[in-house]
Enzyme design. Structure first.
Site, PDB file in Angstrom:
ATOM      1  N   LYS A 133       0.833  -1.202   0.000  1.00  0.00           N
ATOM      2  CA  LYS A 133       0.000   0.000   0.000  1.00  0.00           C
ATOM      3  C   LYS A 133       0.878   1.267   0.000  1.00  0.00           C
ATOM      4  O   LYS A 133       2.094   1.184   0.198  1.00  0.00           O
ATOM      5  CB  LYS A 133      -0.923  -0.037   1.232  1.00  0.00           C
ATOM      6  CG  LYS A 133      -1.928  -1.206   1.224  1.00  0.00           C
ATOM      7  CD  LYS A 133      -2.763  -1.177   2.498  1.00  0.00           C
ATOM      8  CE  LYS A 133      -3.702  -2.372   2.608  1.00  0.00           C
ATOM      9  NZ  LYS A 133      -4.435  -2.381   3.912  1.00  0.00           N
ATOM     10  N   ARG A 136      -0.447 -14.745   4.376  1.00  0.00           N
ATOM     11  CA  ARG A 136      -1.145 -14.141   5.519  1.00  0.00           C
ATOM     12  C   ARG A 136      -0.316 -14.299   6.791  1.00  0.00           C
ATOM     13  O   ARG A 136      -0.245 -13.391   7.606  1.00  0.00           O
ATOM     14  CB  ARG A 136      -2.516 -14.804   5.725  1.00  0.00           C
ATOM     15  CG  ARG A 136      -3.479 -14.614   4.579  1.00  0.00           C
ATOM     16  CD  ARG A 136      -4.106 -13.266   4.546  1.00  0.00           C
ATOM     17  NE  ARG A 136      -5.117 -13.086   5.556  1.00  0.00           N
ATOM     18  CZ  ARG A 136      -5.993 -12.086   5.552  1.00  0.00           C
ATOM     19  NH1 ARG A 136      -5.976 -11.191   4.566  1.00  0.00           N
ATOM     20  NH2 ARG A 136      -6.881 -11.960   6.499  1.00  0.00           N
ATOM     21  N   THR A 164      -4.341  -7.863  10.950  1.00  0.00           N
ATOM     22  CA  THR A 164      -4.758  -6.557  10.436  1.00  0.00           C
ATOM     23  C   THR A 164      -4.163  -5.379  11.230  1.00  0.00           C
ATOM     24  O   THR A 164      -3.735  -4.385  10.647  1.00  0.00           O
ATOM     25  CB  THR A 164      -6.299  -6.455  10.447  1.00  0.00           C
ATOM     26  OG1 THR A 164      -6.831  -7.591   9.762  1.00  0.00           O
ATOM     27  CG2 THR A 164      -6.788  -5.195   9.782  1.00  0.00           C
ATOM     28  N   ARG A 224       3.802  -6.794   9.301  1.00  0.00           N
ATOM     29  CA  ARG A 224       3.053  -5.718   9.958  1.00  0.00           C
ATOM     30  C   ARG A 224       3.532  -5.501  11.397  1.00  0.00           C
ATOM     31  O   ARG A 224       3.473  -4.390  11.925  1.00  0.00           O
ATOM     32  CB  ARG A 224       1.558  -6.035   9.933  1.00  0.00           C
ATOM     33  CG  ARG A 224       0.916  -5.854   8.551  1.00  0.00           C
ATOM     34  CD  ARG A 224      -0.455  -6.488   8.526  1.00  0.00           C
ATOM     35  NE  ARG A 224      -1.222  -6.187   7.324  1.00  0.00           N
ATOM     36  CZ  ARG A 224      -2.369  -6.794   7.013  1.00  0.00           C
ATOM     37  NH1 ARG A 224      -2.876  -7.721   7.822  1.00  0.00           N
ATOM     38  NH2 ARG A 224      -3.019  -6.484   5.915  1.00  0.00           N
ATOM     39  N   ASN A 251      -1.465  -0.507   7.525  1.00  0.00           N
ATOM     40  CA  ASN A 251      -0.800  -1.778   7.819  1.00  0.00           C
ATOM     41  C   ASN A 251       0.072  -2.276   6.665  1.00  0.00           C
ATOM     42  O   ASN A 251       0.334  -3.473   6.546  1.00  0.00           O
ATOM     43  CB  ASN A 251      -1.822  -2.825   8.272  1.00  0.00           C
ATOM     44  CG  ASN A 251      -2.947  -3.028   7.270  1.00  0.00           C
ATOM     45  OD1 ASN A 251      -2.825  -2.635   6.113  1.00  0.00           O
ATOM     46  ND2 ASN A 251      -4.027  -3.648   7.703  1.00  0.00           N
ATOM     47  N   HIS A 264      -1.825  -5.312   1.577  1.00  0.00           N
ATOM     48  CA  HIS A 264      -3.046  -6.105   1.441  1.00  0.00           C
ATOM     49  C   HIS A 264      -2.651  -7.498   0.978  1.00  0.00           C
ATOM     50  O   HIS A 264      -1.803  -7.638   0.097  1.00  0.00           O
ATOM     51  CB  HIS A 264      -4.005  -5.504   0.408  1.00  0.00           C
ATOM     52  CG  HIS A 264      -5.061  -6.507   0.040  1.00  0.00           C
ATOM     53  ND1 HIS A 264      -6.139  -6.758   0.857  1.00  0.00           N
ATOM     54  CD2 HIS A 264      -5.135  -7.401  -0.968  1.00  0.00           C
ATOM     55  CE1 HIS A 264      -6.850  -7.750   0.328  1.00  0.00           C
ATOM     56  NE2 HIS A 264      -6.268  -8.152  -0.779  1.00  0.00           N
TER      57      HIS A 264
HETATM   58  P1  GDP Z   1      -6.899  -7.662   6.253  1.00  0.00           P
HETATM   59  O1  GDP Z   1      -7.292  -8.753   5.319  1.00  0.00           O
HETATM   60  O2  GDP Z   1      -6.047  -8.117   7.398  1.00  0.00           O
HETATM   61  O3  GDP Z   1      -6.307  -6.464   5.578  1.00  0.00           O
HETATM   62  O4  GDP Z   1      -8.247  -7.152   6.945  1.00  0.00           O
HETATM   63  P2  GDP Z   1      -9.758  -7.134   6.376  1.00  0.00           P
HETATM   64  O5  GDP Z   1      -9.832  -7.719   5.010  1.00  0.00           O
HETATM   65  O6  GDP Z   1     -10.632  -7.675   7.453  1.00  0.00           O
HETATM   66  O7  GDP Z   1     -10.055  -5.584   6.284  1.00  0.00           O
HETATM   67  C1  GDP Z   1      -9.561  -4.829   5.232  1.00  0.00           C
HETATM   68  C2  GDP Z   1      -9.156  -3.505   5.795  1.00  0.00           C
HETATM   69  O8  GDP Z   1     -10.277  -2.897   6.429  1.00  0.00           O
HETATM   70  C3  GDP Z   1      -8.076  -3.567   6.865  1.00  0.00           C
HETATM   71  O9  GDP Z   1      -6.771  -3.585   6.333  1.00  0.00           O
HETATM   72  C4  GDP Z   1      -8.373  -2.321   7.674  1.00  0.00           C
HETATM   73  O10 GDP Z   1      -7.780  -1.187   7.050  1.00  0.00           O
HETATM   74  C5  GDP Z   1      -9.882  -2.185   7.569  1.00  0.00           C
HETATM   75  N1  GDP Z   1     -10.543  -2.749   8.731  1.00  0.00           N
HETATM   76  C6  GDP Z   1     -10.850  -4.038   8.946  1.00  0.00           C
HETATM   77  N2  GDP Z   1     -11.436  -4.230  10.116  1.00  0.00           N
HETATM   78  C7  GDP Z   1     -11.528  -3.006  10.700  1.00  0.00           C
HETATM   79  C8  GDP Z   1     -12.071  -2.530  11.940  1.00  0.00           C
HETATM   80  O11 GDP Z   1     -12.559  -3.279  12.781  1.00  0.00           O
HETATM   81  N3  GDP Z   1     -11.990  -1.187  12.173  1.00  0.00           N
HETATM   82  C9  GDP Z   1     -11.422  -0.340  11.275  1.00  0.00           C
HETATM   83  N4  GDP Z   1     -11.377   0.965  11.578  1.00  0.00           N
HETATM   84  N5  GDP Z   1     -10.913  -0.745  10.105  1.00  0.00           N
HETATM   85  C10 GDP Z   1     -10.957  -2.056   9.806  1.00  0.00           C
HETATM   86 MG    MG Z   2      -8.774  -8.832   3.758  1.00  0.00          MG
END
Ligand code: GDP
Ligand code: MG
Length: 203
Positions: free
Chosen positions: A15, A121, A127, A138, A158, A161
């Site tokens: 990112k 992952r 995350t 991360r 973070n 992706h």
């Molecule tokens: P990733 O796969 O670990 O990147 O996480 P997800 O696919 O669940 O979410 C995508 C993105 O959404 C994350 O990288 C965060 O930027 C955002 N996000 C996910 N869950 C949350 C949350 O509970 N609160 C907030 N503020 N952002 C979130």
């Molecule tokens: Mg995701």
């Protein structure tokens, strides 16, 4: 049978903060050294539309689940979610994510190999950088938290992706790459990683 597993592909995007923190080489080397094969790579300046399309591959269901997860986090902190519904919270996260992903150039990559999706992952970490393990990308290279992100009403930064499952990977790859961007080739280390007798003859 094992040969088919070697073709698992996952989408990784460094990112805008990863680019600006000069971490491209460091991040790529983490996936490279574990034995994965890079089969496509492209630097892109994403439009907000493309970033939105990317985060919407999970559809309405993702808006609900991510909104529910965020609402649970507010409750855990003893606060009330400022959003009326899970979906509203999900939409706010989607908008923040699209803004973050389109804030500058990103590096999109496809990594291939056995267990590519869960392996990437694991190496990437959870995350939230603050809460994830030392030794993950991360965990090692940045310091953001939900608390910081929420205080500024922005997306959690973070660095990366990474696709979550095979269906997500397939859809996401199609958003960022054309079929002919992907290079099929034999990497010499496959002889050690996957060859049954390590004699250079693929069974
Ligand atoms: P990733 O796969 O670990 O990147 O996480 P997800 O696919 O669940 O979410 C995508 C993105 O959404 C994350 O990288 C965060 O930027 C955002 N996000 C996910 N869950 C949350 C949350 O509970 N609160 C907030 N503020 N952002 C979130
Ligand atoms: Mg995701």
């Amino acid at each position: 049978m094992a040969q088919k597993m070697q073709n698992e592909r996952t989408l990784v995007i460094i990112k805008p903060d990863g680019i600006q923190r000069s971490l491209m080489g460091e991040i790529i080397s983490r996936y490279e050294r574990v034995g994965l094969k890079l089969v496509a790579m492209k630097m892109v300046l994403p439009t907000p539309e493309r970033a939105t399309e990317h985060y919407m591959v999970g559809g309405e269901e993702w808006l609900e689940t991510v909104g529910e997860k965020a609402a649970a986090a507010y409750e855990k902190k003893g606060e009330k979610s400022p959003y009326k519904t899970y979906r509203d919270n999900g939409v706010a996260i989607l908008e923040a994510n699209a803004k973050y992903m389109s804030a500058g150039p990103v590096l999109a990559m496809i990594w291939e190999g056995s267990h590519a999706i869960p392996l990437v992952r694991k190496i990437t970490g959870g995350t939230e950088p603050l809460g994830t393990d030392v030794g993950t990308i991360r965990g090692d290279f940045t310091l953001d938290s939900y608390q910081l992100a929420d205080a500024d009403n922005r997306s959690i930064r973070n660095l990366i992706h990474a696709s979550g499952d095979p269906e997500e990977a397939k859809k996401e790859i199609a958003i960022w790459f054309d079929e002919d961007d992907i290079i099929e080739y034999r990497h010499i280390q496959e002889q050690i990683l996957y060859d049954v007798n390590m004699d250079g003859i693929l069974e």
